[in-house]
Design a protein around this motif. Sequence first.
Motif, mmCIF file in Angstrom:
data_model
loop_
_atom_site.group_PDB
_atom_site.id
_atom_site.type_symbol
_atom_site.label_atom_id
_atom_site.label_comp_id
_atom_site.label_asym_id
_atom_site.label_seq_id
_atom_site.Cartn_x
_atom_site.Cartn_y
_atom_site.Cartn_z
ATOM 1 N N TRP A 24 0.829 -1.204 0.000
ATOM 2 C CA TRP A 24 0.000 0.000 0.000
ATOM 3 C C TRP A 24 0.862 1.252 0.000
ATOM 4 O O TRP A 24 0.564 2.224 -0.699
ATOM 5 C CB TRP A 24 -0.957 0.005 1.189
ATOM 6 C CG TRP A 24 -2.026 -1.037 1.066
ATOM 7 C CD1 TRP A 24 -2.267 -2.054 1.945
ATOM 8 C CD2 TRP A 24 -2.978 -1.189 0.011
ATOM 9 N NE1 TRP A 24 -3.321 -2.825 1.504
ATOM 10 C CE2 TRP A 24 -3.776 -2.310 0.306
ATOM 11 C CE3 TRP A 24 -3.231 -0.490 -1.171
ATOM 12 C CZ2 TRP A 24 -4.812 -2.745 -0.517
ATOM 13 C CZ3 TRP A 24 -4.261 -0.926 -1.990
ATOM 14 C CH2 TRP A 24 -5.036 -2.032 -1.670
ATOM 15 N N THR A 25 1.945 1.245 0.756
ATOM 16 C CA THR A 25 2.819 2.413 0.803
ATOM 17 C C THR A 25 3.446 2.666 -0.561
ATOM 18 O O THR A 25 3.513 3.808 -1.018
ATOM 19 C CB THR A 25 3.900 2.239 1.883
ATOM 20 O OG1 THR A 25 3.246 2.032 3.142
ATOM 21 C CG2 THR A 25 4.808 3.439 1.967
ATOM 22 N N ARG A 56 -0.974 4.365 6.717
ATOM 23 C CA ARG A 56 0.179 4.515 5.817
ATOM 24 C C ARG A 56 0.538 5.981 5.613
ATOM 25 O O ARG A 56 1.716 6.348 5.596
ATOM 26 C CB ARG A 56 -0.084 3.854 4.463
ATOM 27 C CG ARG A 56 -0.301 2.352 4.469
ATOM 28 C CD ARG A 56 0.637 1.603 5.400
ATOM 29 N NE ARG A 56 0.518 0.173 5.272
ATOM 30 C CZ ARG A 56 -0.335 -0.600 5.948
ATOM 31 N NH1 ARG A 56 -1.194 -0.071 6.802
ATOM 32 N NH2 ARG A 56 -0.348 -1.908 5.772
ATOM 33 N N LYS A 59 2.325 7.283 8.696
ATOM 34 C CA LYS A 59 3.706 6.801 8.743
ATOM 35 C C LYS A 59 4.584 7.603 7.788
ATOM 36 O O LYS A 59 5.686 8.037 8.153
ATOM 37 C CB LYS A 59 3.765 5.316 8.396
ATOM 38 C CG LYS A 59 5.175 4.755 8.433
ATOM 39 C CD LYS A 59 5.217 3.310 8.020
ATOM 40 C CE LYS A 59 5.219 2.445 9.239
ATOM 41 N NZ LYS A 59 5.498 1.042 8.941
#
Length: 165
Positions: A24-25, A56, A59
């Motif tokens: 996903w990132t 995400r 982060k």
Amino acid sequence: MRWEDLDQQPCSLARTLAVVGDRWTLLILRDSFLGIRRFDVFEQRLGITRHVLTDRLKKLVSYGVLYKSPYQERPLREEYRLSDKGLELYPVILGLVSWGDKHMSDERGAPIVHTHKTCGLHMHPSTHCSECGDAITAKDVKLSVGVNWQGHLDEFLPKKPATQT
């Protein structure tokens, strides 16, 4: 090695994976480089749950890869933009895309063509030595422990196998 502890490892790749090492990132970064900035557009394009997307993005912001920039005052709404640190990930993303174009594309070929704005030609990323300019591959690079890590990483780098007689 536990996933949660990657950012504490004495390995730059492990530390990097702690930030950008999940699917996903990487897809959020891809879309960021394509100019996507707003939460709802990420959510719609990726088909990702709000919870995972929020995690995400938090982060990436906490590590300084993205930063929030307001685009509306009332109510306050923010978009996510690539920081200088985030922009430095472009060669990594481009390298992954190039690998995918070569090894994962179907009979239609690469879905997106990358054109160098300066010369106007289609391009593929390449890695060159910062000192002499020669193109390099994995076979052209020798690894050694960094000067400030001497004695700490002796077990990290594989030992050269003994030659057989």
